[in-house]
Write a protein that holds these residues in place. Structure first.
Motif, PDB file in Angstrom:
ATOM      1  N   UNK A  94      18.440  -7.912 -24.801  1.00  0.00           N
ATOM      2  CA  UNK A  94      17.984  -6.526 -24.792  1.00  0.00           C
ATOM      3  C   UNK A  94      16.985  -6.340 -23.652  1.00  0.00           C
ATOM      4  N   UNK A  95      17.227  -5.308 -22.876  1.00  0.00           N
ATOM      5  CA  UNK A  95      16.383  -4.998 -21.719  1.00  0.00           C
ATOM      6  C   UNK A  95      15.775  -3.612 -21.886  1.00  0.00           C
ATOM      7  N   UNK A  96      14.495  -3.496 -21.563  1.00  0.00           N
ATOM      8  CA  UNK A  96      13.816  -2.196 -21.527  1.00  0.00           C
ATOM      9  C   UNK A  96      13.717  -1.775 -20.073  1.00  0.00           C
ATOM     10  N   UNK A  97      14.189  -0.568 -19.794  1.00  0.00           N
ATOM     11  CA  UNK A  97      14.159  -0.058 -18.427  1.00  0.00           C
ATOM     12  C   UNK A  97      13.342   1.215 -18.369  1.00  0.00           C
ATOM     13  N   UNK A  98      12.354   1.221 -17.484  1.00  0.00           N
ATOM     14  CA  UNK A  98      11.632   2.454 -17.185  1.00  0.00           C
ATOM     15  C   UNK A  98      12.317   3.004 -15.940  1.00  0.00           C
ATOM     16  N   UNK A  99      13.198   3.972 -16.156  1.00  0.00           N
ATOM     17  CA  UNK A  99      14.029   4.457 -15.047  1.00  0.00           C
ATOM     18  C   UNK A  99      13.223   5.084 -13.915  1.00  0.00           C
ATOM     19  N   UNK A 100      12.209   5.951 -14.203  1.00  0.00           N
ATOM     20  CA  UNK A 100      11.430   6.504 -13.085  1.00  0.00           C
ATOM     21  C   UNK A 100      10.695   5.437 -12.270  1.00  0.00           C
ATOM     22  N   UNK A 101      10.192   4.390 -12.945  1.00  0.00           N
ATOM     23  CA  UNK A 101       9.456   3.330 -12.246  1.00  0.00           C
ATOM     24  C   UNK A 101      10.389   2.280 -11.642  1.00  0.00           C
ATOM     25  N   UNK A 102      11.641   2.258 -12.102  1.00  0.00           N
ATOM     26  CA  UNK A 102      12.591   1.290 -11.591  1.00  0.00           C
ATOM     27  C   UNK A 102      12.363  -0.125 -12.100  1.00  0.00           C
ATOM     28  N   UNK A 103      11.759  -0.262 -13.288  1.00  0.00           N
ATOM     29  CA  UNK A 103      11.490  -1.593 -13.836  1.00  0.00           C
ATOM     30  C   UNK A 103      12.505  -1.946 -14.925  1.00  0.00           C
ATOM     31  N   UNK A 104      12.705  -3.242 -15.090  1.00  0.00           N
ATOM     32  CA  UNK A 104      13.618  -3.761 -16.117  1.00  0.00           C
ATOM     33  C   UNK A 104      13.003  -5.049 -16.656  1.00  0.00           C
ATOM     34  N   UNK A 105      12.700  -5.050 -17.965  1.00  0.00           N
ATOM     35  CA  UNK A 105      12.042  -6.200 -18.598  1.00  0.00           C
ATOM     36  C   UNK A 105      12.855  -6.633 -19.805  1.00  0.00           C
ATOM     37  N   UNK A 106      13.050  -7.953 -19.931  1.00  0.00           N
ATOM     38  CA  UNK A 106      13.742  -8.452 -21.115  1.00  0.00           C
ATOM     39  C   UNK A 106      12.817  -8.315 -22.312  1.00  0.00           C
ATOM     40  N   UNK A 107      13.332  -7.674 -23.344  1.00  0.00           N
ATOM     41  CA  UNK A 107      12.524  -7.399 -24.522  1.00  0.00           C
ATOM     42  C   UNK A 107      12.899  -8.276 -25.713  1.00  0.00           C
ATOM     43  N   UNK A 108      14.175  -8.489 -25.924  1.00  0.00           N
ATOM     44  CA  UNK A 108      14.634  -9.178 -27.130  1.00  0.00           C
ATOM     45  C   UNK A 108      15.888  -9.984 -26.849  1.00  0.00           C
ATOM     46  N   UNK A 109      16.141 -10.908 -27.772  1.00  0.00           N
ATOM     47  CA  UNK A 109      17.410 -11.624 -27.804  1.00  0.00           C
ATOM     48  C   UNK A 109      17.669 -11.995 -29.248  1.00  0.00           C
ATOM     49  N   UNK A 110      18.933 -12.203 -29.567  1.00  0.00           N
ATOM     50  CA  UNK A 110      19.289 -12.559 -30.938  1.00  0.00           C
ATOM     51  C   UNK A 110      20.728 -13.046 -30.975  1.00  0.00           C
TER      52      UNK A 110
END
Length: 175
Positions: A94-110
């Motif tokens: 699972x990735x969280x993306x802040x589209x205006x900032x252009x960031x992508x951070x891994x948030x979760x896995x399962x």
């Protein structure tokens, strides 16, 4: 005829936008909402592999590493990591993306496990999975140990019968 499938054939991507109704009082995505989305994505990946109706049998430890904020886009990637007799294991990232900032951070896995069913509700054999890359082989090999741990924790297997899981611990003691 024995059917074999590749992990890539089950690859599924799902995107959701975190809206106010999805958040807690801190403005973070509620864990239950994320698990709901994860179950949908994992179920689609399992159905692609099995070409059958599937039901969720278990959910392994869901790690919440990074909060997902209001307004973020959530990207969930899932694919089958191993097929057993009538069940498949699906890994999700699972990735969280802040589209205006252009960031992508891994948030979760399962890891989710699904059982394939006939129209009468009885379990049915699933196609074999053929791993291709080194990463897929590692996930495939690890799936057997994860399955044995699930079965032990669920009271369906005695620890003494979990040979692959025991071998992991015995190998680490020899080092």
């Amino acid at each position: 005829m024995i059917v074999k499938k590749k992990s890539a054939e089950s690859y599924t991507v799902m995107n959701e936008l975190v809206l106010p109704n999805d958040t807690n009082t801190l403005g973070n995505l509620m864990g239950g909402r994320l698990m709901y989305w994860m179950d949908i994505c994992a179920g689609m990946a399992a159905q692609k592999h099995c070409n059958r109706i599937v039901v969720t049998a278990s959910v392994d430890n869901v790690s919440f590493k990074q909060p997902i904020k209001l307004g973020d886009s959530v990207m969930i990637e899932g694919k089958v990591t191993r097929a057993f007799n009538t069940s498949v294991e699906v890994r999700l990232d699972v990735w969280a993306q802040n589209l205006p900032a252009g960031t992508k951070i891994k948030s979760n896995e399962a890891y989710f496990t699904f059982v394939a069913l006939e129209s009468n509700g009885q379990p049915v054999p699933v196609p074999e999975l053929v791993p291709e890359s080194e990463k897929e082989v590692a996930l495939y090999d690890g799936a057997l140990r994860r399955r044995q741990l699930r079965l032990i924790l669920g009271g369906k297997m005695e620890p003494a019968d979990a040979h692959e899981l025991k071998a992991l611990f015995m190998a680490s003691q020899e080092d």
